[in-house]
Each structure stands twice: as structure tokens, then as C-alpha cells.
Design an enzyme around this catalytic site. Structure first.
Site, PDB file in Angstrom:
ATOM      1  N   ASN A  30       0.756  -1.245  -0.022  1.00 44.26           N
ATOM      2  CA  ASN A  30       0.086   0.045  -0.045  1.00 44.26           C
ATOM      3  C   ASN A  30       0.928   1.315  -0.152  1.00 44.26           C
ATOM      4  O   ASN A  30       1.560   1.273   1.054  1.00 44.26           O
ATOM      5  CB  ASN A  30      -0.706   0.020   1.288  1.00 44.26           C
ATOM      6  N   LYS A  70       0.149   4.140  -0.184  1.00 48.40           N
ATOM      7  CA  LYS A  70      -0.541   5.455   0.379  1.00 48.40           C
ATOM      8  C   LYS A  70      -0.238   6.723  -0.353  1.00 48.40           C
ATOM      9  O   LYS A  70      -0.337   6.588  -1.554  1.00 48.40           O
ATOM     10  CB  LYS A  70      -0.124   5.483   1.863  1.00 48.40           C
ATOM     11  N   HIS A  94      -9.087   0.477   4.866  1.00 47.55           N
ATOM     12  CA  HIS A  94      -7.916   0.931   5.564  1.00 47.55           C
ATOM     13  C   HIS A  94      -8.031   1.601   6.818  1.00 47.55           C
ATOM     14  O   HIS A  94      -9.088   2.586   6.876  1.00 47.55           O
ATOM     15  CB  HIS A  94      -6.981   1.496   4.673  1.00 47.55           C
ATOM     16  N   GLU A 134      -6.701   4.156   8.008  1.00 50.24           N
ATOM     17  CA  GLU A 134      -6.553   5.629   7.793  1.00 50.24           C
ATOM     18  C   GLU A 134      -7.738   6.064   7.150  1.00 50.24           C
ATOM     19  O   GLU A 134      -8.257   7.494   7.473  1.00 50.24           O
ATOM     20  CB  GLU A 134      -5.474   5.865   6.981  1.00 50.24           C
ATOM     21  N   GLU A 158      -5.180  -5.389  10.571  1.00 50.56           N
ATOM     22  CA  GLU A 158      -3.890  -4.443  10.863  1.00 50.56           C
ATOM     23  C   GLU A 158      -4.062  -3.847  12.010  1.00 50.56           C
ATOM     24  O   GLU A 158      -5.071  -2.673  12.258  1.00 50.56           O
ATOM     25  CB  GLU A 158      -4.028  -3.473   9.715  1.00 50.56           C
ATOM     26  N   GLY A 191       2.732   1.641  10.867  1.00 52.74           N
ATOM     27  CA  GLY A 191       3.729   2.706  10.714  1.00 52.74           C
ATOM     28  C   GLY A 191       4.243   2.963  12.002  1.00 52.74           C
ATOM     29  O   GLY A 191       5.107   4.242  12.089  1.00 52.74           O
ATOM     30  N   SER A 202       3.840  -2.839  10.187  1.00 52.95           N
ATOM     31  CA  SER A 202       5.112  -2.601  10.326  1.00 52.95           C
ATOM     32  C   SER A 202       5.796  -4.035  10.299  1.00 52.95           C
ATOM     33  O   SER A 202       6.776  -4.459  10.679  1.00 52.95           O
ATOM     34  CB  SER A 202       5.576  -2.367  11.626  1.00 52.95           C
TER      35      SER A 202
HETATM   36  C1  PEP Z   1      -0.297  -0.254   6.256  1.00 54.01           C
HETATM   37  O1  PEP Z   1      -0.676   0.847   6.114  1.00 54.01           O
HETATM   38  O2  PEP Z   1      -1.331  -1.178   5.700  1.00 54.01           O
HETATM   39  C2  PEP Z   1       0.489  -0.830   6.859  1.00 54.01           C
HETATM   40  C3  PEP Z   1       0.738  -1.928   7.278  1.00 54.01           C
HETATM   41  O3  PEP Z   1       1.755   0.204   7.031  1.00 54.01           O
HETATM   42  P1  PEP Z   1       3.034  -0.157   7.582  1.00 54.01           P
HETATM   43  O4  PEP Z   1       3.700  -1.499   7.044  1.00 54.01           O
HETATM   44  O5  PEP Z   1       4.172   1.096   7.371  1.00 54.01           O
HETATM   45  O6  PEP Z   1       2.978  -0.359   9.084  1.00 54.01           O
END
Ligand code: PEP
Length: 251
Positions: free
Chosen positions: A9, A11, A95, A97, A167, A173, A213
Site C-alpha cells: 500500500n 498510500k 484501511h 486511515e 491490521e 507505521g 510494520s
Molecule cells: C498499512 O498501512 O497497511 C501498513 C501496514 O503500514 P506499515 O507497514 O507502514 O505499518
């Protein structure tokens, strides 16, 4: 056997030329990764160029969201039909976000999921709890609500085109990853919810990605868990070598 699916992703990162360069750099690094399904999700403005760059490769392209109408007076929205036209076969829906910054509700996300599926896209549908929800013992309630409300009205046939992405919001992040045991626990719980709604065959077949992460050095131990069927990757998907190393962990 569920084929692992590893998606990046991107973003709100990378201008068009940068996005195409990343796609071009990734292509040869993962060309022989046949054991894994690979998807990248660029910004809307880069989708068409990235899809062109990846045409004929083993890397599919997805959107990061899709609205619930095909066209019309919906300023700034993009329809599933437009995503498909630009070369997408996938989209992310729900997601964290979108849920927490843009206020997408369970009801809207269910509508987005159903419309994207009806429009012929495959969907990575995200779920996950906030840190305070985990700490206050509400994690299972939150996951249950997101799954039950999110998948409402779908048929078992619809579900074949859905991947769930667990997630935990506290791991996105932040550099803090759920341990393989924490991820497995929620994936098992989630699969049981799918079993209650759609039956044992659908629950056995659905892939559940982990996101939060993920990096090359924790990918293999997470994927070793029987109910972790791939990853949705943010930060580490923005560099071809780190994303390729995560993909290789699934091969
Ligand atoms: C994501 O935004 O779906 C995500 C898992 O981000 P990150 O890998 O940076 O934690």
C-alpha cells in the site's frame, strides 16, 4: 492450501515517475516469485502509468479505496469502474486511515465492499483495533463488529474475491509489529467469525493478511503461522529491495 498474497500500500507517496520507477525496479526482483500473489496499490494519479509498466508481469495493481457509485457528482471520489479502466484488478477497502482519518463507517465500508465486488474488483478488506481498544479488553468486540458489519449481505461466492487484512492500528507505521502469536490469535478469531457467517469451506478458503510494520526480518516468522496468509505492507513497500525481500519470505 491458501496462496499467500503480499500487497504494497503506497498510500499518499511517490509522484508518477517515482511510482513507475519503483514498479520497474520491483518487476525483475520478484519475477520468479510464483508461490505468492503480488499486488501494489499506488495513488490514483499513478495507477494508470504503474499498471502500464506492470502489464504482463506477475504484479497486479490495486486502488486504495473505491466509492459506491459508478460516476456522477461525487467530487474527489473514484469508482471501481474507473479503477478497473486504469488497470486495477484489486482495491483496498476499509484501511484504518480511511476509518480513523476520513471517518469511513462500517456501513459505508460495507457498501463500498459490495459495490466494488459487484463491479468486478477483488478486495482487500481491512480490520483492526486501536491500542486503547486492545488495552481495555474490547479487541474481540471491535474485530467482530468490523467483520460482521463489513461482510454483511455478501454471498459465499462474493467472499471468494475478498481477502481480509488484519491490521492492528497500533502497529501501522509505528515500527511496532504484532508478535506472530498475537497475529495468529486474531486471525484464528477472525476465521471463526467467517465460519459462523459463511460456513466452514469459506472460512478455510479465505486469506487473512497481516499488516503493521512488516519488514524483511519479521516476515518469515509471521508467515510461518498457519493462519497468516500474506501481508499488507506500508512503509517497507516503498523500496523495491525491502518489498522484494518480504515477498521472498513467502516463497
Ligand atoms: C498499512 O498501512 O497497511 C501498513 C501496514 O503500514 P506499515 O507497514 O507502514 O505499518
Amino acid at each position: 492450501m491458501r496462496k499467500p498474497i503480499i500487497a504494497g500500500n503506497w498510500k499518499m507517496n511517490l509522484k508518477v515517475a517515482e511510482a513507475v520507477a519503483l514498479a520497474e525496479a520491483l518487476k525483475p526482483l520478484v519475477a520468479d516469485a510464483a508461490a505468492v500473489e503480488i499486488v501494489v496499490c499506488p495513488t490514483y494519479v499513478s495507477l494508470y502509468s504503474v499498471a502500464k509498466a506492470l502489464a504482463g508481469s506477475n504484479i497486479a495493481v490495486g486502488g486504495q479505496d473505491a466509492y459506491v457509485k459508478e460516476s456522477g457528482a461525487y467530487t474527489a471520489a473514484i469508482s471501481p469502474q474507473m479503477l478497473a479502466d486504469a488497470g486495477c484488478t484489486w482495491t483496498i477497502i476499509g484501511h484504518s486511515e480511511r476509518r480513523h482519518i476520513f471517518g469511513d463507517t462500517d456501513t459505508l465500508l460495507n457498501e463500498k465492499l459490495r459495490f466494488a465486488l459487484a463491479s468486478g474488483l477483488k478486495v482487500m478488506f481491512c480490520i483492526g483495533e486501536l491500542l486503547e481498544e486492545r488495552k481495555s479488553g474490547k479487541m474481540e468486540d471491535v474485530i467482530k463488529r468490523q467483520v460482521v458489519e463489513g461482510l454483511k449481505g455478501l454471498s459465499s461466492a462474493d467472499l471468494a474475491n475478498v481477502v481480509l487484512a488484519y491490521e492492528p492500528v497500533w502497529a501501522i507505521g509505528t515500527g511496532e509489529t504484532a508478535s506472530p502469536e498475537q497475529a495468529e490469535e486474531v486471525h484464528v478469531f477472525t476465521r471463526a467469525l467467517v465460519r459462523d457467517m459463511f460456513g466452514a469451506d469459506a472460512a478455510e478458503a479465505i486469506r487473512i493478511q497481516y499488516g503493521g510494520s512488516v519488514k524483511a526480518d519479521n516476515a518469515a516468522e509471521l508467515l510461518a503461522k498457519p493462519n497468516v496468509d500474506g501481508f499488507l505492507v506500508g512503509g517497507a513497500a516503498l523500496k523495491a529491495d525491502s518489498f522484494a525481500a518480504i515477498i521472498k519470505a513467502g516463497c
